[in-house]
Design an enzyme around this catalytic site. Sequence first.
Site, PDB file in Angstrom:
ATOM      1  N   CYS B 209      -4.233   7.781  -0.579  1.00 48.54           N
ATOM      2  CA  CYS B 209      -4.173   7.992  -2.026  1.00 48.54           C
ATOM      3  C   CYS B 209      -4.824   6.831  -2.776  1.00 48.54           C
ATOM      4  CB  CYS B 209      -2.741   8.241  -2.494  1.00 48.54           C
ATOM      5  SG  CYS B 209      -1.713   6.778  -2.410  1.00 48.54           S
ATOM      6  N   THR B 210      -4.765   5.631  -2.196  1.00 53.32           N
ATOM      7  CA  THR B 210      -5.458   4.491  -2.813  1.00 53.32           C
ATOM      8  C   THR B 210      -6.953   4.752  -2.820  1.00 53.32           C
ATOM      9  OG1 THR B 210      -3.757   2.949  -2.089  1.00 53.32           O
ATOM     10  CG2 THR B 210      -5.888   2.002  -2.645  1.00 53.32           C
TER      11      THR B 210
END
Lengths: 548, 435
Positions: B209-210
Amino acid sequence: MTEIVMDQTPPILQGPSDKERKYDRQLRLWAASGQAALESANILLVNSGAGTVGVETLKNLILPGIGRFVIHDNALVDEADLGVNFFLDDSCYGKPRAQCLASLLGELNPEVDGDWSPKTKQNDSLGSLLKQSPLFTAIMYTYPINHVELETLEQYSKEHKTPLIAIHSTGFYSYFTIRLPGTFPIVDTHPDETATTDLRLLSPWPELVEFANTMTKDIDSLDNFEHGHLPYVAILLHYLDKWKATHNGTYPSTYKEKTEFRQLVRDAARTDNPEGGEENFDEAAAAVLKTVAPFSLPSGLKEVFEYEHKDPIQERSTFWIIADAVKAFYTKHGSLPLPGNVPDMKAQSKVYVQLQNIYKAKARKDAAEVLQTARAIAGTGREVDPAEVDLFCKNAAFVKLINVEGGGDTAPLGSKERLQQVLRQEMANDQVAEMTLQPMSLFPIYLALRGLAHCGNASSDKTQIVEAVTSLLSDNLSSEEYGDLNEKLGNVAEDLARAEYGELHNISALTGGMVAQEMIKIITKQYIPIDNTCVFDGIRSRTQVFHV
Amino acid sequence: MSSPEVLPDSEAKRWKYLNNVRTRPGAFVDPEEFDGSTVVENMNKIKILVIGAGGLGCEILKNLALSGFKDISVIDMDTIDISNLNRQFLFRHADVGKFKAEVAAKFVERRVKGVKITPYNCKIQDFDEDFYQQFQIVVCGLDSIEARRWINATLVNMASCENPDSMKPLIDGGTEGFKGQARVILPTMGSCIECQLDMHAPRAAVPLCTLASIPRQPEHCIEWAHVIAWDKEKPFPQLDKDDPEHITWLYQKALERAKEFNISGVTYSLTQGVVKNIIPAIAATNSVIAAACCNEALKIASSCAPFLGTPGEGEPNYMMYSGNDSIYTYTFKHEQKEDCPVCGMTARVLKVNPKWTLEELIESFATLPEAQLKKPSVRAEGKTLYMQLPPNLEEQTRPNLEKTLEQLGLTEGTELAVTDPAFVGVVFNFSLKFA
Ligand SMILES: [Zn+2]
């Protein structure tokens, strides 16, 4: 994470150059600046005896691309050379060893210039080589060097302030000693990345305070996404404020208080979200013990600040001018210039970049102040490079001095008294080590090798080596002290004697690797060199560094 | 090329320094083990295998040839790249593209008279136990942890107490920048590479998700280009990390993304470093570590001094070297682990959450420091839970991936038998513990 301040220049479409590709794996260690220093280095090796350890060192310097090397060696290649030295082959038999070595080593890197000496039979050929050559960056010599040549080198080293490296490899043992011309400061010490975090949580400046306040002013009413993406710097600043409010305006200082504070931070994490916890709060809690700590002056920098100069300021390098400016900064602010890097942490991209910019701006401001002070100290007619100031400010906490002159009341380096001092200390340590099953001191190995060099004779036996050590140490030691030493020394001398002053290729290759690492550190002024003698024990596979 | 007849007299002169030490007792030799009169003859017969002909391998070949080993073999599947030339000193610019093992073997044979070096331009996994059986000592200079684990498991499996010849000392070296380590493994008699796996924990991966939505570092932009943009756009059929055109594509993608998020620091060199997971390497460190390994090989082969890995209380088997800040070595004994999946007797305890799906468990094997298995197949007490291969079995067992451990009937103490195609013939045993 190495943080590089740079503009977004348009991408270079062609890849790296051939040279960058060839040196890629080392440029990642010492960057273009280190490479440039290497490429302008001119190294002399004065070779003798079995003649391998210095050659293995040179190999490891030619491959990464030093500018130039010269080998001085009076020997002709004999049969025994071919069984220990990789940079000689059968066709070299009977020829000048220096010439053959220079030729086969030169093949390793076409970008390096190589030369050799003596090309004619003459008296004092080393002296005339030194006279005729461009200035040497560093000189290495290997045992058993003859006295006359050693004196010539020492003279040159003193006159030109040239680092002198002595290397001795016999049988399973070796040592090398680095003699630097005076105190040697290093700024670019490459500390572990984790050690460099400096967030100033206990002394935030107005911009940082404002940032944290804005982020956390409605902390309880933030939605789960926003709450879960608060950067931990803001979280810690917020709860430190809260802590202060209930603790008479003081920060957590004892270990117990810090763990209590950590619990406070942990308890503030939301657990009613789908993940059942918050990563950013985990990061905040994990950072408490390391980042919630008051400033204290690091020992390396303290030594720099307290250094007593013998030479007038005009003759000092710009390192010392910048050091004075940083000291003035420290006296004024009670802290060091901010390094300005922010470790990665969970946050939204925009917020993280904003936080980064706050730290960067403060770092730039601090560095500008130091630059201004440094320029004032330097006076007119002397340049202070802003890049050098930036590097100093970024690394201030890790700056280090090697080979400090006149450090305390210890006996002078290289003296008999110094040897005795270290010996007493090592023998005392061994008594403790013996009880706690720790490894024994390697100092007897150093002494035995020195003893062997003193005899200078391949047929020296155990007794002769031990006797030579005794004369090296003189008779100031009590018989009790000798009693402790004698057995250890005897064993080492016995193992040494079987080698008859010959080298084992592995021990010389290993030592050559270590010496090359140290040479690279000295030439590039990066990483931290040994201070000043390293001993290797090939029987136990261990090293130990001594200050002798 | 035929070598000229070497006279015994000249042989003695040539190897004078080496023979002085290896054929005469020193202060620390074990008189029971050491017989100076047979050392040369014995060492002449030893067959020694070198795995890897790269930075460490080149050094190892040179060192063994100058340590009195006469019959050396070397395995390496790689070809020479220009970035090897700053340390792999047996190769020249003209050799770029040729097989490392072949060029290295020829070079050392030419330089050191009387040594035979047999190159194998292939993978270690291409050989079976019969092949490895012919060697007495194995020296490893690899940069891949996977290959190390494979040869370790193979040698431990081959070792049997009844046959001393099956016990092949494995000497392993590794470097990173100014640091490195040398260790000696005596299969089944001491700690093995799998016992020491947690000393080489994999770097934590950046959460997806980063990469996908909140990049902050230049590395995040590069990883995004590497794992997300490449898959989506497929600019070339297959990513070749050695193709500058491919790296340039990733670099530009990463740069665009960095611009979008105001992140600085994306460079070509960093892109290459992240995508290829480049470890900095220099000649000097290779020299230290390779020589430390070969010094042990000489001592093991001749008994002329005690060696690392000597069985016994407190006897060290591992040397750690660091040259960043002064020089520091730590030479110690790494203890054998009873629950080592390769050389241990008991199953290793694995803490799991009963609510995990089988898929989550399988993914956890990749990142777990003491497992590091990328394609695990799992059986539990005779029952097959998931098989990666063959395809029909994979299809049959795939529905299990969605079930939780509880649903699959796994309880505390259940023993899992895990296999991985990277380690054929090795079964990793784990015992479940619910947390
Ligand atoms: Zn094991």
